[in-house]
Design an enzyme around this catalytic site. Sequence first.
Site, PDB file in Angstrom:
ATOM      1  N   ASP A 131      -8.821  -3.934  -6.472  1.00 54.13           N
ATOM      2  CA  ASP A 131      -8.663  -2.989  -4.671  1.00 54.13           C
ATOM      3  C   ASP A 131      -9.985  -1.719  -4.995  1.00 54.13           C
ATOM      4  O   ASP A 131      -8.928  -1.132  -5.735  1.00 54.13           O
ATOM      5  CB  ASP A 131      -7.367  -3.282  -5.102  1.00 54.13           C
ATOM      6  CG  ASP A 131      -6.925  -2.653  -4.314  1.00 54.13           C
ATOM      7  OD1 ASP A 131      -7.286  -1.869  -2.956  1.00 54.13           O
ATOM      8  OD2 ASP A 131      -5.794  -3.247  -4.348  1.00 54.13           O
TER       9      ASP A 131
ATOM     10  N   HIS B 209      -7.202  -5.218  -1.139  1.00 47.78           N
ATOM     11  CA  HIS B 209      -6.433  -4.571  -0.377  1.00 47.78           C
ATOM     12  C   HIS B 209      -4.813  -4.969   0.013  1.00 47.78           C
ATOM     13  O   HIS B 209      -3.873  -4.622   0.015  1.00 47.78           O
ATOM     14  CB  HIS B 209      -6.617  -2.892  -0.216  1.00 47.78           C
ATOM     15  CG  HIS B 209      -5.763  -2.108  -0.377  1.00 47.78           C
ATOM     16  ND1 HIS B 209      -5.249  -2.020  -1.542  1.00 47.78           N
ATOM     17  CD2 HIS B 209      -5.032  -1.866   1.003  1.00 47.78           C
ATOM     18  CE1 HIS B 209      -3.643  -1.137  -1.076  1.00 47.78           C
ATOM     19  NE2 HIS B 209      -3.975  -0.818   1.044  1.00 47.78           N
TER      20      HIS B 209
ATOM     21  N   SER C  10       1.044  -1.747  -0.499  1.00 44.54           N
ATOM     22  CA  SER C  10       0.103   0.309  -0.199  1.00 44.54           C
ATOM     23  C   SER C  10       0.549   0.788  -0.426  1.00 44.54           C
ATOM     24  O   SER C  10       1.658   1.542  -0.797  1.00 44.54           O
ATOM     25  CB  SER C  10      -0.743   0.011   1.232  1.00 44.54           C
ATOM     26  OG  SER C  10      -1.705   0.925   0.927  1.00 44.54           O
TER      27      SER C  10
END
Lengths: 280, 402
Positions: free
Chosen positions: A219, A247, A96
């Site tokens: 996502d 995610h 991320s």
Amino acid sequence: MNQNIIKRNNINISGKGKKPIIFAPGFGCDQTVWKDVLPAFEEDYQVILFDYVGFGGSDISAFNSVKYGKLSGYVQDVLDVCAVLDLKEAIFVGHSVSSMIGLLASNAEQSHFSHLIMIGPSPCYLNDPPDYYGGFEKEDLENLIDMMEKNYIGWANVFSSTLINNAERTDAAKELEDRFCSTDPLIATTFAKACFFTDSRQDITKAKVPSLILQCTEDIIAPKGVGEYLKRNLPNSEITYMNTSSHCPHISDPDETILSIKNYLINQTELLVGEGTGGV
Amino acid sequence: MDRLIENAPCGFITLAKDSKILSINETLVKLLQYPSSEELIGKHLNIVLSNSSRVFIQLYFLPLIKAKHSVEEMYLSLMSANGEEIPILLNASLQKNNEIICVIVPMHKRNALEDELINARKAAEKASHEKEKALLELEEALKILKSQQQELLESNQQNAKFKLDTERELQLAKKIQETALTQNIINDNIKILSYYHASKALSGDIYGFYQITPEKYGIILLDVMGHGISSALVTMSLQSLFQKLISQGVAPEIVMRELDGYLHELFQNNQDAWHYCTAIYLTIDTSTQTVEYINAGHPPAILQKKNGVLEELLATNPPLGTFENISFQSKTSSYTRGTRILLYTDGVSEAFMPNTLHCLLSGSSLVSLAETKELIQKALEDEANKFEKYNNDDQCFILIEL
């Protein structure tokens, strides 16, 4: 100073290999998120885990809302970890927002890094029509921060009750568990604001090391369009589309995640051998 | 699904590993305002989540359930089929088959309370922040005040030192000025006594008396306009001039002309510094028993004859330094022994009611000259004590007994 950083960022090293691989946790989480992934790398790599200041087992007293109110504060954490371990040409696996932190760190000090593995990256979460759709309006992100604050009320006691039910855990593990996805609203919202409102689109074009983008299906935090934007604008990048629809593929589907990373790294090694510059 | 669960007073939903909806109870379907569960089963959970909740599920819910196998009291907001947000609390647990069971309780009222709590906390934080800021500003202001106070203190100390230095300088200057004054003359033929008092350290009055020849004496009294340092400086330059002129026995007209000329010359290019002065000059010849005098704008000297009759030696000319090229003419009169003359500056006469000096002289004609001097001096000091304001001019008088 060195010992301070090792303690401050809760650095943990394992593995039998020489080539370093750093796993950097994503938004608001600590190094425990990698527990299903890292055993697959311990045979061939020196595996390095750490926590950003404010999260997991880090030294929370080192938290400073001005420094860590900007992405650069977390970039500095990564650079400090690399410097204290004297890392050369490490593989950086970032989840991320950490993938973008790794990219900024490699732009700042290239010698520490050989490759970037970016899991669900996004250079900018906000929409910037008509050419860029990060997936979020400002209001969405502000609501998210509100939601984090509200959950703090509900969570304040949850963790302690969970711990009582798990008597077999050691104190150290409790400590680690307790800070999992930090519930300190100041730290969590400071990080959230630093991550969500930063636009790094100018920085990706200056990337110096090759990178792999791991794009998950559906996502919502890093939509497909964002991954493709990155592929187009990030020099020397490859994209792998994963079947997993979340995610956090390293949590929801660690096997596919491991495979995707290893496939990329094998190809990179072959490329290097093929170019006659020597193997890993 | 169990009939009890179907209509339980809470939402019930099970999710597959990939967050797809496996089953959902009737209560939750109603809450979400869908016509039936069929439209939801098989869809991703995101379909019933608000935008921010979708992110939150990814960031917190999934990692937590994976790590701990359960989630308690998570606040989320659902999105109904009609686009309404529904605040809820969610408990979930991970089953052995990797399915997730969730129990959902709507919390409209509690949510409002929590909103208020959060707002109250934010307001408190803001207030505390503002208080801190105000405190900082106050501290800053205090610091400035302290430094200003310190500056003031330092400048006061400097002023005090300056004042002390100036005072010392003035006392020294006063000594120098007084050194220029001549001493009393007392012999068989003449007695000359003087009184000299400056309103400030330095005086605008100056006098001198000299024995020019064994029989001839010159006595001069000047009052430079104003008082203080500037006037005193003028008296000193005039003194050096008249001392020379008188000692050489120059005629009274020439003494006065020279002094007058000197003042004009001094200030001809500097009107701002212009000073004039009144002056009276007497020469007394004890052998011929004559008094020759010139009075340039000065208060009249009082001549007291042996028989007690008083005469005034009135002004013969305008003050020195006023009109150029005036011709000075002296007046001469004879006296008998025992005659007394009082010369004074306006600081003396104005300290009293009119004619007081005349009365003092008349009243003390039978006592010695020294006693008369003391009498006048005491009267002056008494007046000065009575009326502070009369002490603001320089005072000087000369008593002569022939």
